[in-house]
Scaffold this motif. Structure first.
Motif, PDB file in Angstrom:
ATOM      1  N   ALA A  62       0.870  -1.196   0.000  1.00  9.18           N
ATOM      2  CA  ALA A  62       0.000   0.000   0.000  1.00  9.18           C
ATOM      3  C   ALA A  62       0.900   1.237   0.000  1.00  9.18           C
ATOM      4  CB  ALA A  62      -0.883  -0.005   1.240  1.00  9.18           C
ATOM      5  N   THR A  63       0.854   1.997  -1.078  1.00  8.41           N
ATOM      6  CA  THR A  63       1.733   3.175  -1.158  1.00  8.41           C
ATOM      7  C   THR A  63       1.079   4.419  -0.557  1.00  8.41           C
ATOM      8  OG1 THR A  63       0.950   3.519  -3.406  1.00  8.41           O
ATOM      9  CG2 THR A  63       3.052   2.369  -3.154  1.00  8.41           C
ATOM     10  N   VAL A  64      -0.236   4.399  -0.404  1.00  7.06           N
ATOM     11  CA  VAL A  64      -0.933   5.521   0.240  1.00  7.06           C
ATOM     12  C   VAL A  64      -1.524   5.011   1.552  1.00  7.06           C
ATOM     13  CG1 VAL A  64      -2.784   7.230   0.037  1.00  7.06           C
ATOM     14  CG2 VAL A  64      -1.479   6.558  -1.998  1.00  7.06           C
ATOM     15  N   LEU A  65      -1.061   5.560   2.672  1.00  5.24           N
ATOM     16  CA  LEU A  65      -1.555   5.140   3.982  1.00  5.24           C
ATOM     17  C   LEU A  65      -2.863   5.874   4.307  1.00  5.24           C
ATOM     18  CD1 LEU A  65       1.876   5.036   5.826  1.00  5.24           C
ATOM     19  CD2 LEU A  65       0.399   3.065   5.366  1.00  5.24           C
ATOM     20  N   GLY A  66      -3.327   5.710   5.547  1.00  2.00           N
ATOM     21  CA  GLY A  66      -4.554   6.387   5.975  1.00  2.00           C
ATOM     22  C   GLY A  66      -5.711   5.417   6.079  1.00  2.00           C
ATOM     23  N   THR A  67      -6.203   5.225   7.310  1.00  2.35           N
ATOM     24  CA  THR A  67      -7.326   4.311   7.519  1.00  2.35           C
ATOM     25  C   THR A  67      -8.623   5.060   7.836  1.00  2.35           C
ATOM     26  OG1 THR A  67      -6.679   4.095   9.838  1.00  2.35           O
ATOM     27  CG2 THR A  67      -5.926   2.369   8.335  1.00  2.35           C
ATOM     28  N   LYS A  88     -22.716  12.783   3.127  1.00  2.00           N
ATOM     29  CA  LYS A  88     -21.548  12.906   3.998  1.00  2.00           C
ATOM     30  C   LYS A  88     -21.339  11.557   4.675  1.00  2.00           C
ATOM     31  CE  LYS A  88     -21.751  17.787   5.156  1.00  2.00           C
ATOM     32  NZ  LYS A  88     -21.915  18.744   6.261  1.00  2.00           N
ATOM     33  N   VAL A  89     -20.145  11.004   4.544  1.00  2.00           N
ATOM     34  CA  VAL A  89     -19.885   9.659   5.078  1.00  2.00           C
ATOM     35  C   VAL A  89     -18.589   9.649   5.882  1.00  2.00           C
ATOM     36  CG1 VAL A  89     -21.123   8.417   3.247  1.00  2.00           C
ATOM     37  CG2 VAL A  89     -18.708   9.000   2.930  1.00  2.00           C
ATOM     38  N   PHE A  90     -18.462   8.636   6.716  1.00  2.00           N
ATOM     39  CA  PHE A  90     -17.190   8.403   7.415  1.00  2.00           C
ATOM     40  C   PHE A  90     -16.943   6.911   7.505  1.00  2.00           C
ATOM     41  CE2 PHE A  90     -18.375   7.832  12.152  1.00  2.00           C
ATOM     42  CZ  PHE A  90     -19.692   7.506  11.878  1.00  2.00           C
ATOM     43  N   GLY A  91     -15.664   6.552   7.690  1.00  2.00           N
ATOM     44  CA  GLY A  91     -15.378   5.127   7.693  1.00  2.00           C
ATOM     45  C   GLY A  91     -13.942   4.811   8.037  1.00  2.00           C
ATOM     46  N   PHE A  92     -13.631   3.512   7.882  1.00  2.00           N
ATOM     47  CA  PHE A  92     -12.352   2.980   8.340  1.00  2.00           C
ATOM     48  C   PHE A  92     -11.844   2.000   7.281  1.00  2.00           C
ATOM     49  CE2 PHE A  92     -10.169  -0.237  11.131  1.00  2.00           C
ATOM     50  CZ  PHE A  92      -9.091   0.570  11.436  1.00  2.00           C
ATOM     51  N   SER A  93     -10.764   2.355   6.617  1.00  2.00           N
ATOM     52  CA  SER A  93     -10.236   1.525   5.534  1.00  2.00           C
ATOM     53  C   SER A  93      -9.070   0.706   6.066  1.00  2.00           C
ATOM     54  CB  SER A  93      -9.792   2.424   4.378  1.00  2.00           C
ATOM     55  OG  SER A  93      -9.259   1.659   3.336  1.00  2.00           O
ATOM     56  N   GLU A  94      -9.405  -0.386   6.730  1.00  2.00           N
ATOM     57  CA  GLU A  94      -8.359  -1.140   7.434  1.00  2.00           C
ATOM     58  C   GLU A  94      -7.471  -1.939   6.483  1.00  2.00           C
ATOM     59  OE1 GLU A  94      -9.602  -4.328  10.039  1.00  2.00           O
ATOM     60  OE2 GLU A  94      -7.895  -3.932  11.329  1.00  2.00           O
ATOM     61  N   ASP A  95      -8.070  -2.571   5.488  1.00  2.00           N
ATOM     62  CA  ASP A  95      -7.291  -3.487   4.658  1.00  2.00           C
ATOM     63  C   ASP A  95      -6.497  -2.783   3.575  1.00  2.00           C
ATOM     64  OD1 ASP A  95      -8.328  -5.556   6.123  1.00  2.00           O
ATOM     65  OD2 ASP A  95     -10.063  -5.798   4.811  1.00  2.00           O
ATOM     66  N   ARG A  96      -7.117  -1.764   2.984  1.00  3.65           N
ATOM     67  CA  ARG A  96      -6.472  -1.171   1.806  1.00  3.65           C
ATOM     68  C   ARG A  96      -5.806   0.168   2.096  1.00  3.65           C
ATOM     69  NH1 ARG A  96     -10.512  -1.782  -3.285  1.00  3.65           N
ATOM     70  NH2 ARG A  96     -11.731  -0.308  -2.076  1.00  3.65           N
ATOM     71  N   PHE A  97      -6.004   0.724   3.292  1.00  2.00           N
ATOM     72  CA  PHE A  97      -5.538   2.088   3.598  1.00  2.00           C
ATOM     73  C   PHE A  97      -6.097   3.056   2.534  1.00  2.00           C
ATOM     74  CE2 PHE A  97      -2.546  -0.577   5.847  1.00  2.00           C
ATOM     75  CZ  PHE A  97      -2.316   0.106   7.025  1.00  2.00           C
ATOM     76  N   GLY A  98      -5.307   4.071   2.125  1.00  2.00           N
ATOM     77  CA  GLY A  98      -5.710   4.920   1.002  1.00  2.00           C
ATOM     78  C   GLY A  98      -6.385   6.224   1.379  1.00  2.00           C
ATOM     79  N   ALA A  99      -6.553   6.496   2.690  1.00  2.00           N
ATOM     80  CA  ALA A  99      -7.292   7.713   3.073  1.00  2.00           C
ATOM     81  C   ALA A  99      -6.435   8.978   3.044  1.00  2.00           C
ATOM     82  CB  ALA A  99      -7.916   7.533   4.453  1.00  2.00           C
ATOM     83  N   HIS A 100      -5.103   8.842   2.924  1.00  2.00           N
ATOM     84  CA  HIS A 100      -4.246  10.037   2.846  1.00  2.00           C
ATOM     85  C   HIS A 100      -4.179  10.509   1.392  1.00  2.00           C
ATOM     86  CE1 HIS A 100      -1.982   8.865   6.804  1.00  2.00           C
ATOM     87  NE2 HIS A 100      -3.225   9.245   7.003  1.00  2.00           N
TER      88      HIS A 100
END
Ligand SMILES: NC(=O)c1ccc[n+]([C@@H]2O[C@H](COP(=O)([O-])OP(=O)(O)OC[C@H]3O[C@@H](n4cnc5c(N)ncnc54)[C@H](OP(=O)(O)O)[C@@H]3O)[C@@H](O)[C@H]2O)c1
Length: 219
Positions: free
Chosen positions: A65-70, A91-103
């Motif tokens: 995963a090159t882009v972190l952020g859960t 408007k949503v919120f969440g937690f991307s544990e497996d793929r990261f990608g939120a940064h």
């Protein structure tokens, strides 16, 4: 889109801002325009590959995963053809544990993943950091099969996991004793704890009261 990218393990300066492709949502996915995210202990651990066991999940030599952020909060920018629970503009919120990608400016999430509509009275900056601690708290509560009416002690009730645990347990109908330091007694009472133990004044392990479950959220 812009993203915080790292292609090797190391200290914070391995991360740089770069242009990357915007994800295309699959049929069952939602594309979220990220308004708030966090740099949390999971990001730091996976960035540095500490503890070393992290490499077995995230790439032995280089990170997959090159882009972190859960953790994230944002607005739905596009939806896959099969998505029925979300609409563009939600408007949503969440937690991307497996793929990261939120940064990044955008991330895609499965519709049935850890993704929910934000409560109306919560800001993006409040919603994003509420997700990971809650995720771990809920996982432990579910594993312990805690039910309404049970007495549960939460040690570390001010922490990310502990503060979420107090609120989730109250919602389940448990009777909650929460342990924290003097300074946070009122804050923890405000989270709904039935009884608050100031750990600087009392030793809960020598308490007369018994509990069905002790949730130890102190490392
Ligand atoms: N957050 C995560 O995503 C995550 C994921 C996996 C594992 N974990 C592990 O789960 C544990 C809790 O994580 P967290 O994120 O909730 O941590 P945190 O936000 O740092 O909270 C730590 C809690 O421990 C309490 N505490 C600290 N020192 C203490 C001491 N000497 N005696 C009694 N209580 C003490 C703090 O209480 P005061 O505020 O009263 O000082 C606070 O409530 C850690 O071991 C962490 O490594 C966390």
């Amino acid at each position: 889109m812009k993203a915080a990218v790292r292609t090797r393990y190391g200290p914070p300066d391995v991360v740089r801002i770069a242009e990357v492709d915007r994800p295309t949502p699959r049929d069952n996915e939602v594309l979220v325009r990220v308004h708030a995210t966090t740099v949390n202990r999971t990001d730091c651990g996976f960035r540095a590959a500490k503890p070393i066991i992290v490499r077995f999940f995230s790439g032995l030599i280089r990170p997959k995963a090159t882009v972190l952020g859960t953790e994230f909060a944002g607005v739905v920018a596009a939806i896959g053809t099969g998505v029925t629970s979300f609409e563009v503009g939600d408007k949503v919120f969440g937690f991307s544990e497996d793929r990261f990608g939120a940064h990044a400016e955008y991330l895609s999430m499965a519709e049935d993943g850890p993704l929910a509509t934000m409560p109306a009275n919560v800001t993006f900056e409040e919603a994003a950091p509420s997700t990971e601690g809650s995720h771990y708290a809920l996982a432990c509560i579910t594993k312990a099969k805690i039910a309404s009416g049970q007495h549960v002690l939460v040690n570390g009730a001010t922490g990310a996991i502990g503060s979420a645990a107090v609120q989730l347990l109250k919602r389940l109908g448990a009777v909650v004793t929460a342990v924290c330091d003097t300074e946070h007694v009122e804050l923890v009472r405000g989270l709904g704890a039935d009884r608050v133990v100031d750990r600087t004044a009392e030793d809960f392990t020598k308490d007369d009261q018994t509990h069905d479950v002790v949730f130890d959220a102190v490392g």
